[in-house]
Design an enzyme around this catalytic site. Structure first.
Site, PDB file in Angstrom:
ATOM      1  CG  HIS A  64      -1.962   1.055   1.210  1.00  0.00           C
ATOM      2  ND1 HIS A  64      -3.173   0.913   1.845  1.00  0.00           N
ATOM      3  CD2 HIS A  64      -1.998   2.273   0.614  1.00  0.00           C
ATOM      4  CE1 HIS A  64      -3.896   2.017   1.654  1.00  0.00           C
ATOM      5  NE2 HIS A  64      -3.189   2.855   0.916  1.00  0.00           N
ATOM      6  CG  LEU A  67       5.126   4.561  -5.872  1.00  0.00           C
ATOM      7  CD1 LEU A  67       5.569   3.528  -6.910  1.00  0.00           C
ATOM      8  CD2 LEU A  67       6.277   4.869  -4.912  1.00  0.00           C
ATOM      9  NE  ARG A  68       0.923  11.302  -2.859  1.00  0.00           N
ATOM     10  CZ  ARG A  68      -0.173  10.939  -2.228  1.00  0.00           C
ATOM     11  NH1 ARG A  68      -1.157  10.355  -2.878  1.00  0.00           N
ATOM     12  NH2 ARG A  68      -0.303  11.155  -0.934  1.00  0.00           N
ATOM     13  CG  ASN A  98      -4.618   8.168  -4.685  1.00  0.00           C
ATOM     14  OD1 ASN A  98      -3.551   7.573  -4.847  1.00  0.00           O
ATOM     15  ND2 ASN A  98      -4.910   8.780  -3.562  1.00  0.00           N
ATOM     16  CG  ASP A 156      -6.148   3.970  -0.686  1.00  0.00           C
ATOM     17  OD1 ASP A 156      -6.837   3.832   0.341  1.00  0.00           O
ATOM     18  OD2 ASP A 156      -5.029   4.523  -0.686  1.00  0.00           O
ATOM     19  CG  ASP A 309      -2.236   4.964   3.405  1.00  0.00           C
ATOM     20  OD1 ASP A 309      -2.034   5.256   2.214  1.00  0.00           O
ATOM     21  OD2 ASP A 309      -3.202   5.424   4.061  1.00  0.00           O
TER      22      ASP A 309
HETATM   23  O1  DOR Z   1      -4.293   9.426   4.433  1.00  0.00           O
HETATM   24  C1  DOR Z   1      -4.460   9.018   3.314  1.00  0.00           C
HETATM   25  N1  DOR Z   1      -3.783   9.533   2.267  1.00  0.00           N
HETATM   26  N2  DOR Z   1      -5.318   8.033   3.114  1.00  0.00           N
HETATM   27  C2  DOR Z   1      -5.647   7.623   1.893  1.00  0.00           C
HETATM   28  O2  DOR Z   1      -6.412   6.702   1.785  1.00  0.00           O
HETATM   29  C3  DOR Z   1      -5.113   8.318   0.705  1.00  0.00           C
HETATM   30  C4  DOR Z   1      -3.812   8.918   0.999  1.00  0.00           C
HETATM   31  C5  DOR Z   1      -3.334   9.866  -0.059  1.00  0.00           C
HETATM   32  O3  DOR Z   1      -3.470   9.583  -1.252  1.00  0.00           O
HETATM   33  O4  DOR Z   1      -2.746  10.890   0.298  1.00  0.00           O
END
Ligand code: DOR
Length: 425
Positions: A64, A67-68, A98, A156, A309
């Site tokens: 999880h 990597l943006r 995302n 997510d 995460d």
């Molecule tokens: O805190 C979070 N940041 N939870 C998520 O589910 C997404 C993530 C993010 O993309 O920054």
């Protein structure tokens, strides 16, 4: 390529029930042999690494990670995120969808693999999104993305609020055998919330999200997995209620797996008062009752995997204050020592149990041929010094971002070397 021997280490490989001192022999990027009795390498041309007092495990897998790239390269790139992963002992990461644009087509899955081939230090396994553009309205072509190499599907960051779409996604999961990874927060209950609903949110005058926001969606999705036979994976479990729902689902034979992140079993929502936006994430930090339940879930197998995460955000974004700053914290470089310091040292998990949750188990959930030291498998290997003590220094992070609540914490049990396909990274 010359051979490598990692000698006299404490070798742990849960898939093969190995938990003993031995030598690991790597040849041509593959595991060649594990010799269980002490033997020094006789080949003078080989690289020999003395692992006396160290722990030798399959390369860690973080299932999880954000990597943006593409779209948010000011926060992280595939190059910098995987450099942070390697620094933390991970040889494989699964990356979330995302990005901008969202990873919602087979071409975009291929694009992630292409960028990773050129720039990544670790293996990168992409997820595709469940709904187009994460909009929650229309399913993506999961079949096509799966053929292109997606290891699972997830929106997510947001919850798929339409239960019929979730039913359809899980129906396809049952047919093709991939996991549907769910972010569980009922949007109507956590709208505008910036932390857990409780004593601290009331004290600080901030809008809180009730634990029920998570529990309701976990319950719904377990019912849908039961109905369809699909594989549901619950991301970042944060509440005692969610742990119990997963436990009951497993007892009934539902195909449900779950993960928990270090911050959710170490920090409470009181941390928001000390750390501000570095304690802001979705789902939020909860209470001691939830921490205790998550740890019990990790112990009894209800929670299968440990993940980070890793959610990098630029300092300027995290400086926007509790209401406006984005959610999330980085985690790749602190996960392993947090696991050893807060789960293994107090005796909640054995070292072998903890390592399994970061190797064999996530590999099985994702269906990837990693996470083991089986002879013939790819030589992704992490060597850990369980006695090394070091303070977290966020300025040393390989990530582009520094949003961690663990800065300055003294932790015990850091990785020493990480090998990918037998080569040091
Ligand atoms: O805190 C979070 N940041 N939870 C998520 O589910 C997404 C993530 C993010 O993309 O920054």
């Amino acid at each position: 390529m010359s051979d490598t021997y990692i000698v006299n280490g404490h070798i742990i490989d849960s898939r093969n029930n190995i938990d003993e001192i031995g030598d690991l022999h790597i040849a041509d990027g593959k595991i060649a042999e594990i010799v269980r009795s002490r033997k020094s390498a006789d080949d003078q041309t080989a690289d020999v690494y003395d692992a006396t007092g160290l722990v030798v495990v399959p390369g860690l897998i973080d299932m999880h990670v954000h990597l943006r790239e593409p779209g948010y390269e000011h926060k992280e790139t595939i190059a910098t995120g995987t450099a942070a992963a390697a620094a933390g002992g991970f040889t494989s990461v699964a990356c979330m969808a995302n990005t901008s644009p969202v990873i919602d087509t087979a071409e975009k899955i291929e694009q992630i693999y292409n960028i990773a081939n050129e720039t990544a230090e670790t293996n990168v396994f992409p997820f595709g999104s469940i709904t187009k553009a994460l909009a929650g309205a229309e399913l993506t072509d999961m079949r096509g993305m799966y053929s292109a190499g997606a290891v699972g599907f997830t929106d997510d960051g947001v919850t798929v609020m339409n239960a019929a779409l979730m039913r359809d996604a899980l129906t396809l999961s049952a047919e093709l055998d991939f996991p549907i990874m769910v972010h569980c927060e009922e949007h109507n209950l956590n709208a505008d919330a910036v932390m857990n609903l409780g004593e601290t949110s009331r004290k600080l005058g901030l809008i809180g999200s009730p634990k029920a926001a998570e529990d309701i969606i976990v319950a719904r999705d377990i019912m849908l997995a039961e109905m369809t036979g699909g594989h549901l994976h619950v991301l970042h479990v944060s509440t005692a209620g969610a742990v119990e729902l997963v436990r009951q689902g497993k007892k009934r034979g539902v195909h449900v797996t779950a993960e928990a992140c270090p911050h959710h079993w170490i920090l409470t929502d009181a941390e928001v008062e000390n750390q501000g936006t570095n304690a802001k994430m979705h789902p939020p930090l909860r209470t001691q009752i939830d921490i205790d339940a998550i740890i019990e879930g990790l112990r009894d197998g209800t929670i299968d995997a440990i993940a980070t995460d890793h959610a990098p955000h630029a300092p300027s974004e995290k400086a926007e204050g509790m209401v406006d700053a984005p959610n999330g914290i980085i985690g790749l470089e602190t996960c392993l020592p947090l696991v050893l310091t807060y789960l293994v040292q107090p005796g909640y998990l054995t070292l072998a149990e903890a390592i399994a949750k970061m190797t064999d188990v996530p590999a099985n959930i994702l269906g990837i041929d990693r996470g083991t030291l089986s002879v013939g498998s790819v030589a992704d290997v992490t060597v850990i010094d369980p006695n090394s003590v070091k303070r977290v220094d966020k300025t040393e992070s390989r990530s582009k971002s520094q949003n961690t609540p663990f800065d300055g914490w003294e932790l015990k049990g850091w990785k020493t070397i990480t090998l990918r396909e037998g080569k040091k990274i």
